[in-house]
Design a protein around this motif. Structure first.
Motif, mmCIF file in Angstrom:
data_model
loop_
_atom_site.group_PDB
_atom_site.id
_atom_site.type_symbol
_atom_site.label_atom_id
_atom_site.label_comp_id
_atom_site.label_asym_id
_atom_site.label_seq_id
_atom_site.Cartn_x
_atom_site.Cartn_y
_atom_site.Cartn_z
ATOM 1 N N VAL A 135 0.823 -1.204 0.000
ATOM 2 C CA VAL A 135 0.000 0.000 0.000
ATOM 3 C C VAL A 135 0.857 1.254 0.000
ATOM 4 O O VAL A 135 0.650 2.169 -0.804
ATOM 5 C CB VAL A 135 -0.962 -0.005 1.212
ATOM 6 C CG1 VAL A 135 -1.639 1.351 1.372
ATOM 7 C CG2 VAL A 135 -2.004 -1.111 1.055
ATOM 8 N N THR A 136 1.843 1.316 0.885
ATOM 9 C CA THR A 136 2.657 2.534 0.981
ATOM 10 C C THR A 136 3.584 2.703 -0.215
ATOM 11 O O THR A 136 3.983 3.821 -0.545
ATOM 12 C CB THR A 136 3.474 2.548 2.284
ATOM 13 O OG1 THR A 136 4.279 1.355 2.377
ATOM 14 C CG2 THR A 136 2.556 2.623 3.493
ATOM 15 N N ALA A 137 3.931 1.597 -0.881
ATOM 16 C CA ALA A 137 4.796 1.693 -2.060
ATOM 17 C C ALA A 137 4.032 2.173 -3.285
ATOM 18 O O ALA A 137 4.591 2.859 -4.145
ATOM 19 C CB ALA A 137 5.440 0.336 -2.347
ATOM 20 N N LYS A 138 2.740 1.846 -3.375
ATOM 21 C CA LYS A 138 1.972 2.132 -4.583
ATOM 22 C C LYS A 138 1.078 3.362 -4.474
ATOM 23 O O LYS A 138 0.755 3.976 -5.491
ATOM 24 C CB LYS A 138 1.105 0.918 -4.929
ATOM 25 C CG LYS A 138 1.888 -0.327 -5.302
ATOM 26 C CD LYS A 138 0.984 -1.500 -5.594
ATOM 27 C CE LYS A 138 0.198 -1.310 -6.873
ATOM 28 N NZ LYS A 138 -0.583 -2.535 -7.214
ATOM 29 N N TYR A 139 0.653 3.726 -3.242
ATOM 30 C CA TYR A 139 -0.363 4.760 -3.089
ATOM 31 C C TYR A 139 0.048 5.811 -2.069
ATOM 32 O O TYR A 139 0.858 5.550 -1.179
ATOM 33 C CB TYR A 139 -1.696 4.135 -2.641
ATOM 34 C CG TYR A 139 -2.084 2.908 -3.418
ATOM 35 C CD1 TYR A 139 -2.236 2.940 -4.804
ATOM 36 C CD2 TYR A 139 -2.292 1.691 -2.764
ATOM 37 C CE1 TYR A 139 -2.580 1.807 -5.521
ATOM 38 C CE2 TYR A 139 -2.646 0.551 -3.470
ATOM 39 C CZ TYR A 139 -2.789 0.610 -4.843
ATOM 40 O OH TYR A 139 -3.124 -0.510 -5.543
ATOM 41 N N ASP A 140 -0.539 6.986 -2.195
ATOM 42 C CA ASP A 140 -0.365 8.009 -1.178
ATOM 43 C C ASP A 140 -1.218 7.639 0.029
ATOM 44 O O ASP A 140 -2.375 7.224 -0.116
ATOM 45 C CB ASP A 140 -0.778 9.379 -1.708
ATOM 46 C CG ASP A 140 0.336 10.023 -2.516
ATOM 47 O OD1 ASP A 140 0.934 9.320 -3.349
ATOM 48 O OD2 ASP A 140 0.599 11.217 -2.314
ATOM 49 N N VAL A 141 -0.661 7.811 1.220
ATOM 50 C CA VAL A 141 -1.356 7.416 2.448
ATOM 51 C C VAL A 141 -1.359 8.581 3.432
ATOM 52 O O VAL A 141 -0.333 9.214 3.687
ATOM 53 C CB VAL A 141 -0.683 6.195 3.105
ATOM 54 C CG1 VAL A 141 -1.364 5.850 4.435
ATOM 55 C CG2 VAL A 141 -0.717 5.000 2.159
ATOM 56 N N TRP A 142 -2.529 8.851 3.975
ATOM 57 C CA TRP A 142 -2.711 9.789 5.097
ATOM 58 C C TRP A 142 -3.061 8.906 6.285
ATOM 59 O O TRP A 142 -4.089 8.247 6.298
ATOM 60 C CB TRP A 142 -3.837 10.753 4.755
ATOM 61 C CG TRP A 142 -4.279 11.676 5.838
ATOM 62 C CD1 TRP A 142 -3.640 11.997 6.998
ATOM 63 C CD2 TRP A 142 -5.504 12.438 5.848
ATOM 64 N NE1 TRP A 142 -4.363 12.901 7.731
ATOM 65 C CE2 TRP A 142 -5.505 13.184 7.037
ATOM 66 C CE3 TRP A 142 -6.573 12.548 4.965
ATOM 67 C CZ2 TRP A 142 -6.565 14.027 7.376
ATOM 68 C CZ3 TRP A 142 -7.615 13.387 5.287
ATOM 69 C CH2 TRP A 142 -7.609 14.124 6.483
ATOM 70 N N PHE A 143 -2.168 8.848 7.274
ATOM 71 C CA PHE A 143 -2.403 7.919 8.365
ATOM 72 C C PHE A 143 -2.434 8.625 9.709
ATOM 73 O O PHE A 143 -1.815 9.675 9.897
ATOM 74 C CB PHE A 143 -1.356 6.807 8.363
ATOM 75 C CG PHE A 143 -0.041 7.187 8.987
ATOM 76 C CD1 PHE A 143 0.366 6.614 10.177
ATOM 77 C CD2 PHE A 143 0.795 8.112 8.369
ATOM 78 C CE1 PHE A 143 1.576 6.961 10.758
ATOM 79 C CE2 PHE A 143 1.999 8.459 8.943
ATOM 80 C CZ PHE A 143 2.392 7.879 10.146
ATOM 81 N N ALA A 144 -3.182 8.047 10.631
ATOM 82 C CA ALA A 144 -3.335 8.595 11.978
ATOM 83 C C ALA A 144 -2.511 7.766 12.952
ATOM 84 O O ALA A 144 -2.696 6.557 13.070
ATOM 85 C CB ALA A 144 -4.803 8.589 12.388
ATOM 86 N N ALA A 145 -1.575 8.413 13.636
ATOM 87 C CA ALA A 145 -0.793 7.799 14.705
ATOM 88 C C ALA A 145 -0.520 8.911 15.702
ATOM 89 O O ALA A 145 0.354 9.744 15.485
ATOM 90 C CB ALA A 145 0.500 7.205 14.169
ATOM 91 N N TYR A 146 -1.295 8.944 16.756
ATOM 92 C CA TYR A 146 -1.274 10.093 17.658
ATOM 93 C C TYR A 146 -0.069 10.100 18.596
ATOM 94 O O TYR A 146 0.350 9.081 19.114
ATOM 95 C CB TYR A 146 -2.562 10.148 18.472
ATOM 96 C CG TYR A 146 -3.797 10.370 17.624
ATOM 97 C CD1 TYR A 146 -3.713 11.037 16.413
ATOM 98 C CD2 TYR A 146 -5.037 9.899 18.030
ATOM 99 C CE1 TYR A 146 -4.837 11.247 15.630
ATOM 100 C CE2 TYR A 146 -6.170 10.103 17.249
ATOM 101 C CZ TYR A 146 -6.051 10.779 16.050
ATOM 102 O OH TYR A 146 -7.172 10.976 15.282
#
Length: 199
Positions: A135-146
């Motif tokens: 996923v991270t290699a192929k697509y842009d990711v907006w992730f939540a890690a507080y």
């Protein structure tokens, strides 16, 4: 409704974000301009995001959701990607390969239709419910890690598009807690340069 401050990693410019929600089950479209919020803080909205929550667990359901979403946003412009939110327990139970396949279907169909697609998810879901490396290699990711302190961007800047690092931020003129995100890419410039999302 999440009121976000987005800061670019270079220069830390402040952006207000308009959220547009679509719920795959209810098939409803909500446009929140947040006019009162922006008036209160004395700023003009500078960014627009499409945030799509999908409950799909099959290719057929995802295809149906994508078709509805495209119909609803066909006359819209967005300065940030058209995000797919994947965080539902029913999706976690699909298995990593199958869920990653559903995400891939969304990304391909939206890209082919002229949108800049990306994924929104939390860090636990990213690491444990899908093939995170794929996923991270192929697509842009907006992730939540507080985090409870100022973010250390080094671990994330090369791998992700945006990082949501708190849900307890503050903005003058807004009484509720806000999410704060760090953008590692200048998405507004990318949308205009490459003519995605209605530009």
């Amino acid at each position: 409704i999440a009121h976000l401050q987005i800061q670019f990693s270079a220069g830390f410019q402040l952006f207000k974000v308009i959220f547009v929600f679509f719920n795959g089950i209810l098939a409803q479209f909500y446009g929140f301009a947040l006019t009162g919020v922006f008036t209160a803080v004395g700023k003009t909205p500078a960014a627009k995001v499409c945030y799509f929550v999908s409950y799909a667990t099959t290719e057929k359901e995802m295809a149906k959701d994508i078709k509805r979403l495209q119909e609803l946003i066909k006359d819209k412009t967005f300065t940030y990607p058209v995000y797919l939110d994947i965080e539902k327990d029913t999706q976690r139970n699909l298995g990593k390969e199958r869920l990653t396949g559903l995400i891939g279907t969304y990304m391909t169909e939206m890209f082919n239709a002229g949108w800049f697609p990306a994924l929104y998810t939390n860090n636990d879901f990213l690491q444990n419910a899908m093939l995170s490396d794929t996923v991270t290699a192929k697509y842009d990711v907006w992730f939540a890690a507080y985090k409870s302190m100022a973010p250390n961007v080094a671990p994330y800047s090369a791998q992700y598009g945006m990082w949501q690092y708190t849900c307890t931020g503050t903005v003058g003129g807004v009484t509720a807690a806000v999410d704060i995100d760090l953008a590692f890419k200048n998405y507004p410039s990318m949308m205009r340069e490459y003519h995605f999302n209605g530009y």
